[in-house]
Design an enzyme around this catalytic site. Structure first.
Site, PDB file in Angstrom:
ATOM      1  N   PHE A   1       0.863  -1.185   0.000  1.00  0.00           N
ATOM      2  CA  PHE A   1       0.000   0.000   0.000  1.00  0.00           C
ATOM      3  C   PHE A   1       0.893   1.227   0.000  1.00  0.00           C
ATOM      4  CE2 PHE A   1      -2.215   3.620   1.648  1.00  0.00           C
ATOM      5  CZ  PHE A   1      -3.398   3.588   0.936  1.00  0.00           C
TER       6      PHE A   1
ATOM      7  N   ASP B   1       9.460   2.882   1.973  1.00  0.00           N
ATOM      8  CA  ASP B   1       8.257   3.642   2.297  1.00  0.00           C
ATOM      9  C   ASP B   1       8.027   3.517   3.804  1.00  0.00           C
ATOM     10  OD1 ASP B   1       5.778   4.690   2.789  1.00  0.00           O
ATOM     11  OD2 ASP B   1       4.819   3.810   1.018  1.00  0.00           O
TER      12      ASP B   1
ATOM     13  N   LYS C   1       2.548  11.017   7.125  1.00  0.00           N
ATOM     14  CA  LYS C   1       1.747  10.771   8.321  1.00  0.00           C
ATOM     15  C   LYS C   1       2.267  11.522   9.562  1.00  0.00           C
ATOM     16  CE  LYS C   1      -0.971   6.945   6.811  1.00  0.00           C
ATOM     17  NZ  LYS C   1      -0.574   6.020   5.750  1.00  0.00           N
TER      18      LYS C   1
HETATM   19  C1  LIG Z   1      -0.757   6.058   4.303  1.00  0.00           C
HETATM   20  C2  LIG Z   1       0.328   5.533   3.451  1.00  0.00           C
HETATM   21  C3  LIG Z   1       0.654   6.123   2.226  1.00  0.00           C
HETATM   22  C4  LIG Z   1      -0.155   7.245   1.615  1.00  0.00           C
HETATM   23  O1  LIG Z   1      -0.219   8.371   2.432  1.00  0.00           O
HETATM   24  P1  LIG Z   1      -1.382   9.461   2.185  1.00  0.00           P
HETATM   25  O2  LIG Z   1      -0.993  10.612   3.069  1.00  0.00           O
HETATM   26  O3  LIG Z   1      -2.672   8.832   2.588  1.00  0.00           O
HETATM   27  O4  LIG Z   1      -1.351   9.809   0.729  1.00  0.00           O
HETATM   28  C5  LIG Z   1       1.746   5.627   1.540  1.00  0.00           C
HETATM   29  N1  LIG Z   1       2.460   4.593   2.022  1.00  0.00           N
HETATM   30  C6  LIG Z   1       2.175   4.003   3.189  1.00  0.00           C
HETATM   31  C7  LIG Z   1       3.008   2.871   3.674  1.00  0.00           C
HETATM   32  C8  LIG Z   1       1.086   4.439   3.936  1.00  0.00           C
HETATM   33  O5  LIG Z   1       0.765   3.821   5.080  1.00  0.00           O
END
Ligand SMILES: *Cc1c(COP(=O)(O)O)cnc(C)c1O
Length: 407
Positions: free
Chosen positions: A148, A233, A262
């Site tokens: 994700f 990520d 985040k």
């Molecule tokens: C939440 C998330 C994203 C995307 O972040 P947004 O601020 O919602 O666009 C990307 N990678 C990971 C691992 C995430 O948990």
């Protein structure tokens, strides 16, 4: 309709209003929150709930942490937005502190996590063409099944979740997906056109999936050997959640590119960034990438305070100590309504025995008992409290889970 019999008229009215005018791209639990402080939120009727979701780790420091609110409030009285057409007096300090926290030369600030991922993809492709010498438009990026990385059309194109992907094509080419946790599969997928390997060091949305020990080290070695960038990520796993600044730290691994989001915004603003050394991020030239709001002074003020708080190590230590406590307590539930627990720091995926109900049903029963969690992928609930939570609060929440599982 998302109404529930336990809700009174104010909440029901608000939810009904949303149903009339809000696109149904989410299926929220039936609670209407109007206040938050620390690990607690209060709904429109004054009922309190312990927040064990933390906005998917965006609230690592809890709701309205006084130091973060003070930093933002002070900046609100001075300057909020300039665009990057001009310099502002806050961005430089934020960039320096964040680069230092990451041990990297440069950062590139954006707003949302998805934008940080897109920035990582563009940087990797530019690096592949300009530094590695990949033929024009031939660069590929290796990703993992179950990933994700956000919701843009490029990103959902390399998701294998049909709900995220189906109906939104055509998709951006250039991505190869291999099984998560399988370093040999990454090695086999790499060829002379590979720009990068993009993975989550722990897969959050997939249900807190922790790869086998040694995986990140192996990915690092494979990337180095093949002259391929390792992009981690850390948008959900990073910034203290797992008991270290980054989940990659758990294996002593340093990726070429960190993606952050985040919690970088302190639960107040959308703040994201990527960090890398000059030989990588230095490929981006003026005009090639950017964002109207990225690096704005308000975001920089809150981001700088977040980095200062993380630099003390206090939150990482809390996540270690409380995480061990959480894991031990959750493990006791295995065989009693829980089939599996995966935990790293203050972050856990708890698989619910289908005999007890779905993840959603357990989340709804916990809601009735004053605990907020969110289900993912049917049978899993994700537990990610603010790192400021007390052991007694954690114990109380797990007691509620135990009662729900026994119902
Ligand atoms: C939440 C998330 C994203 C995307 O972040 P947004 O601020 O919602 O666009 C990307 N990678 C990971 C691992 C995430 O948990």
């Amino acid at each position: 309709m998302t109404t529930a019999p336990t809700l009174d008229t104010t909440a029901v009215r608000i939810i009904r209003g949303e149903d009339e005018h809000l696109a149904h791209n989410y299926h929220p639990l039936p609670v209407v929150v109007s206040q938050g402080e620390g690990v607690w939120v209060t709904d429109v009727e004054g009922k309190r709930y312990l927040d064990l979701l933390s906005a998917y780790s965006a609230l690592n420091f809890g709701h309205r942490h006084p130091a973060l609110v003070a930093a933002v409030t002070e900046q609100l009285g001075k300057l909020t937005l300039t665009s990057r057409a001009f310099h502002n007096d806050k961005l430089g300090a934020f960039a320096a502190a964040l680069a230092d926290l990451c041990g990297k030369d440069l950062v590139l600030p954006m707003n949302t996590g998805a934008e940080a991922v897109e920035t990582g993809i563009k940087t990797a492709r530019a690096w592949a063409y300009r530094v590695k010498g990949v033929a024009p438009d031939a660069a590929t990026i290796v990703v993992a099944n179950g990933n994700f990385h956000g919701r843009t059309t490029t990103i959902v194109g390399f998701s294998d979740d049909p709900t995220a992907r189906d109906g939104f094509g055509p998709f951006t080419p250039g991505f190869i997906s291999v099984p998560y946790g399988d370093a040999a599969a990454i090695d086999a997928a790499i060829d002379e056109n590979t720009a990068a390997v993009l993975i989550e060091p722990i897969q959050g949305e997939a249900g807190v999936i922790i790869p086998p020990e040694g995986y990140l080290k192996a990915v690092r070695e494979i990337c180095t050997r093949n002259n391929v960038l390792f992009i981690a990520d850390e948008i959900q796993s990073g910034l203290g959640r797992v008991g270290a600044t980054f989940a990659c730290d758990r294996e002593g691994v340093v990726p070429d590119v960190y993606l952050m989001g985040k919690a970088l915004g302190g639960g107040i603003l959308a703040v994201s960034a990527i960090a890398a050394n000059r030989d990588v991020l230095g490929v981006i030239q003026p005009g090639e990438h950017g964002s109207t709001f990225g690096g704005n002074p308000l975001a920089a003020a809150v981001g700088l305070k977040v980095v200062e708080m993380l630099a003390t190590g206090e939150y990482q230590e809390r996540a270690v100590a409380l995480g061990e406590h959480l894991k031990a307590k959750l493990d006791e539930l295995i065989g009693h309504g829980v089939t599996e627990v995966r935990a790293a720091g203050l972050w856990a995926g708890v698989d619910i025995d289908p005999a007890v109900g779905t993840g959603r049903e357990v989340a709804e029963r916990l809601l009735a008992r004053g605990v907020l969690v969110k289900d993912t992928h049917g049978q899993t609930i994700r537990i990610a409290p603010p790192l400021t939570i007390r052991a007694t609060e954690l114990d109380w929440a797990i007691e509620q889970l135990k009662l729900v599982l026994d119902d």
